[in-house]
Design a protein around this motif. Sequence first.
Motif, PDB file in Angstrom:
ATOM      1  N   ALA A 194       2.062 -16.011   1.943  1.00 55.00           N
ATOM      2  CA  ALA A 194       1.623 -17.401   2.069  1.00 55.00           C
ATOM      3  C   ALA A 194       0.143 -17.557   1.778  1.00 55.00           C
ATOM      4  CB  ALA A 194       1.942 -17.918   3.466  1.00 55.00           C
ATOM      5  N   GLY A 195      -0.641 -16.544   2.089  1.00 53.93           N
ATOM      6  CA  GLY A 195      -2.081 -16.622   1.866  1.00 53.93           C
ATOM      7  C   GLY A 195      -2.730 -15.265   2.003  1.00 53.93           C
ATOM      8  N   LEU A 196      -4.031 -15.234   1.861  1.00 48.04           N
ATOM      9  CA  LEU A 196      -4.766 -13.975   1.866  1.00 48.04           C
ATOM     10  C   LEU A 196      -4.687 -13.277   3.217  1.00 48.04           C
ATOM     11  CD1 LEU A 196      -6.501 -12.272  -0.040  1.00 48.04           C
ATOM     12  CD2 LEU A 196      -8.508 -13.479   0.830  1.00 48.04           C
ATOM     13  N   ASP A 197      -4.777 -14.036   4.292  1.00 48.50           N
ATOM     14  CA  ASP A 197      -4.720 -13.437   5.625  1.00 48.50           C
ATOM     15  C   ASP A 197      -3.399 -12.729   5.856  1.00 48.50           C
ATOM     16  OD1 ASP A 197      -5.816 -13.193   8.460  1.00 48.50           O
ATOM     17  OD2 ASP A 197      -3.917 -14.219   8.820  1.00 48.50           O
ATOM     18  N   SER A 198      -2.299 -13.394   5.515  1.00 50.07           N
ATOM     19  CA  SER A 198      -0.998 -12.771   5.722  1.00 50.07           C
ATOM     20  C   SER A 198      -0.799 -11.577   4.794  1.00 50.07           C
ATOM     21  CB  SER A 198       0.136 -13.792   5.537  1.00 50.07           C
ATOM     22  OG  SER A 198       0.109 -14.359   4.247  1.00 50.07           O
ATOM     23  N   ALA A 199      -1.395 -11.620   3.596  1.00 47.79           N
ATOM     24  CA  ALA A 199      -1.301 -10.482   2.685  1.00 47.79           C
ATOM     25  C   ALA A 199      -1.999  -9.260   3.272  1.00 47.79           C
ATOM     26  CB  ALA A 199      -1.906 -10.844   1.327  1.00 47.79           C
ATOM     27  N   VAL A 200      -3.203  -9.460   3.815  1.00 39.90           N
ATOM     28  CA  VAL A 200      -3.929  -8.344   4.425  1.00 39.90           C
ATOM     29  C   VAL A 200      -3.141  -7.789   5.601  1.00 39.90           C
ATOM     30  CG1 VAL A 200      -6.011  -7.723   5.718  1.00 39.90           C
ATOM     31  CG2 VAL A 200      -6.198  -9.107   3.645  1.00 39.90           C
ATOM     32  N   ARG A 201      -2.660  -8.656   6.478  1.00 37.89           N
ATOM     33  CA  ARG A 201      -1.904  -8.202   7.648  1.00 37.89           C
ATOM     34  C   ARG A 201      -0.627  -7.486   7.246  1.00 37.89           C
ATOM     35  NH1 ARG A 201      -1.025 -13.608  10.297  1.00 37.89           N
ATOM     36  NH2 ARG A 201       0.418 -12.425  11.609  1.00 37.89           N
ATOM     37  N   GLY A 202       0.073  -8.030   6.261  1.00 40.49           N
ATOM     38  CA  GLY A 202       1.313  -7.398   5.833  1.00 40.49           C
ATOM     39  C   GLY A 202       1.081  -6.018   5.247  1.00 40.49           C
ATOM     40  N   LEU A 203       0.098  -5.888   4.393  1.00 42.89           N
ATOM     41  CA  LEU A 203      -0.176  -4.591   3.768  1.00 42.89           C
ATOM     42  C   LEU A 203      -0.657  -3.566   4.789  1.00 42.89           C
ATOM     43  CD1 LEU A 203      -1.760  -5.958   0.506  1.00 42.89           C
ATOM     44  CD2 LEU A 203       0.301  -4.535   0.634  1.00 42.89           C
ATOM     45  N   LEU A 204      -1.494  -3.989   5.728  1.00 37.85           N
ATOM     46  CA  LEU A 204      -1.946  -3.056   6.763  1.00 37.85           C
ATOM     47  C   LEU A 204      -0.790  -2.583   7.627  1.00 37.85           C
ATOM     48  CD1 LEU A 204      -5.311  -4.685   7.940  1.00 37.85           C
ATOM     49  CD2 LEU A 204      -5.017  -2.636   6.525  1.00 37.85           C
ATOM     50  N   SER A 205       0.252  -3.388   7.770  1.00 39.17           N
ATOM     51  CA  SER A 205       1.388  -3.004   8.609  1.00 39.17           C
ATOM     52  C   SER A 205       2.251  -1.918   7.989  1.00 39.17           C
ATOM     53  CB  SER A 205       2.262  -4.237   8.903  1.00 39.17           C
ATOM     54  OG  SER A 205       3.054  -4.606   7.772  1.00 39.17           O
ATOM     55  N   THR A 206       2.044  -1.617   6.696  1.00 42.43           N
ATOM     56  CA  THR A 206       2.853  -0.582   6.046  1.00 42.43           C
ATOM     57  C   THR A 206       2.520   0.819   6.533  1.00 42.43           C
ATOM     58  OG1 THR A 206       1.282  -0.288   4.221  1.00 42.43           O
ATOM     59  CG2 THR A 206       2.981  -1.990   3.954  1.00 42.43           C
ATOM     60  N   GLY A 207       1.344   1.007   7.125  1.00 40.68           N
ATOM     61  CA  GLY A 207       0.891   2.334   7.530  1.00 40.68           C
ATOM     62  C   GLY A 207       0.163   3.081   6.429  1.00 40.68           C
ATOM     63  N   LEU A 208       0.171   2.532   5.210  1.00 42.30           N
ATOM     64  CA  LEU A 208      -0.457   3.221   4.089  1.00 42.30           C
ATOM     65  C   LEU A 208      -1.980   3.223   4.186  1.00 42.30           C
ATOM     66  CD1 LEU A 208       1.798   1.867   1.205  1.00 42.30           C
ATOM     67  CD2 LEU A 208       1.847   4.165   2.213  1.00 42.30           C
ATOM     68  N   PHE A 209      -2.538   2.361   5.047  1.00 43.85           N
ATOM     69  CA  PHE A 209      -3.992   2.278   5.189  1.00 43.85           C
ATOM     70  C   PHE A 209      -4.489   2.910   6.480  1.00 43.85           C
ATOM     71  CE2 PHE A 209      -2.662  -1.003   2.304  1.00 43.85           C
ATOM     72  CZ  PHE A 209      -3.642  -1.054   1.336  1.00 43.85           C
ATOM     73  N   ASP A 210      -3.592   3.495   7.266  1.00 45.37           N
ATOM     74  CA  ASP A 210      -3.975   4.020   8.576  1.00 45.37           C
ATOM     75  C   ASP A 210      -5.046   5.103   8.470  1.00 45.37           C
ATOM     76  OD1 ASP A 210      -2.137   2.286   9.581  1.00 45.37           O
ATOM     77  OD2 ASP A 210      -0.760   3.821  10.376  1.00 45.37           O
ATOM     78  N   ARG A 211      -4.848   6.052   7.564  1.00 42.40           N
ATOM     79  CA  ARG A 211      -5.812   7.148   7.456  1.00 42.40           C
ATOM     80  C   ARG A 211      -7.165   6.634   6.973  1.00 42.40           C
ATOM     81  NH1 ARG A 211      -3.563  12.257   6.793  1.00 42.40           N
ATOM     82  NH2 ARG A 211      -5.699  12.993   7.086  1.00 42.40           N
ATOM     83  N   ALA A 212      -7.151   5.649   6.089  1.00 39.13           N
ATOM     84  CA  ALA A 212      -8.404   5.062   5.614  1.00 39.13           C
ATOM     85  C   ALA A 212      -9.130   4.360   6.750  1.00 39.13           C
ATOM     86  CB  ALA A 212      -8.128   4.087   4.474  1.00 39.13           C
ATOM     87  N   GLU A 213      -8.395   3.653   7.611  1.00 34.66           N
ATOM     88  CA  GLU A 213      -9.016   2.978   8.748  1.00 34.66           C
ATOM     89  C   GLU A 213      -9.631   3.981   9.712  1.00 34.66           C
ATOM     90  OE1 GLU A 213      -6.852  -1.208   9.563  1.00 34.66           O
ATOM     91  OE2 GLU A 213      -5.655   0.548  10.061  1.00 34.66           O
ATOM     92  N   GLU A 214      -8.941   5.097   9.927  1.00 32.34           N
ATOM     93  CA  GLU A 214      -9.473   6.120  10.821  1.00 32.34           C
ATOM     94  C   GLU A 214     -10.781   6.698  10.278  1.00 32.34           C
ATOM     95  OE1 GLU A 214      -6.359   8.963  11.076  1.00 32.34           O
ATOM     96  OE2 GLU A 214      -4.986   7.635  12.159  1.00 32.34           O
ATOM     97  N   ALA A 215     -10.864   6.828   8.963  1.00 27.14           N
ATOM     98  CA  ALA A 215     -12.035   7.454   8.360  1.00 27.14           C
ATOM     99  C   ALA A 215     -13.191   6.482   8.160  1.00 27.14           C
ATOM    100  CB  ALA A 215     -11.650   8.080   7.014  1.00 27.14           C
TER     101      ALA A 215
END
Length: 271
Positions: free
Chosen positions: A210-231
């Motif tokens: 629907a918009g940029l905010d939901s895109a960011v939240r949806g992609l972060l929920s995949t777990g593919l960015f978890d290691r990047a967030e930790e680092a």
Amino acid sequence: MASAQVTGSTVDRVRTDPPAGRSGRARDWAEIQERMLVPLYQDVYRRLEVGAATSLLGVGCRSGLALLLAAGRGAQVAGVEADAGLRELAAARGLQVSPGGRAEAVARSAHPVPRPAHSLVTVFEQPPAPALVARSAERTLPGGHLVVAAWGPAERCESAAVLEVARRHAPLDAPDPFAASGPGALESLLAAAGTRPSGSGRVACPFAYAGLDSAVRGLLSTGLFDRAEEAAGAALVAKELAEALHPYLRPDGSVRMANEFRWAVGTKPRG
């Protein structure tokens, strides 16, 4: 689905408050991201003629949408998911999903006794880990099918440019989302797990938000960015993710990226 916060005609505000906890990420997956893979689930079920004769085990089933779709075709379904928040959301959908082990709970089934093995086992986790595929093969009945899936080639996935944010900040040993995207990669995983590759498919899975905010939240929920967030920290990753999404903004403020996913099926030998 959670609505986006739109300002102006093209861009909505990305929240800068602390990132959602595990329960928040689980809900973002169920409410925003999970539906993006429905074309993949449906293509697999159609090609393998999933129906009343199918006993299906979803390994890494998350909040259970793939199980619901199979149950809607008459299949007996069971799920395994390590994340407690995702299991809670699956339970809210009327599914009984276990954290793993030898006996998975069976949901929406005429046979309430947990099965030790199933006629169809699916691994829709991205990317599929060889050890997980091997364990899943153990839960597949002789003559049954094991399905694994992965992103298609990076050049056919507009989300590849967005996933570059994760690659840039994650440790070198972090899984590559496109590790199983090459020719024969999924088939090699299936063969290594002791099954005979017996079919495959490609399916378009556009990611639309629907918009940029939901895109960011949806992609972060995949777990593919978890290691990047930790680092690198969650705030920096969210900021760079939003910036990477700007080329895919539409005039109405929505976000859309064309993607291709691949799947392959192996048949477990009898005897």
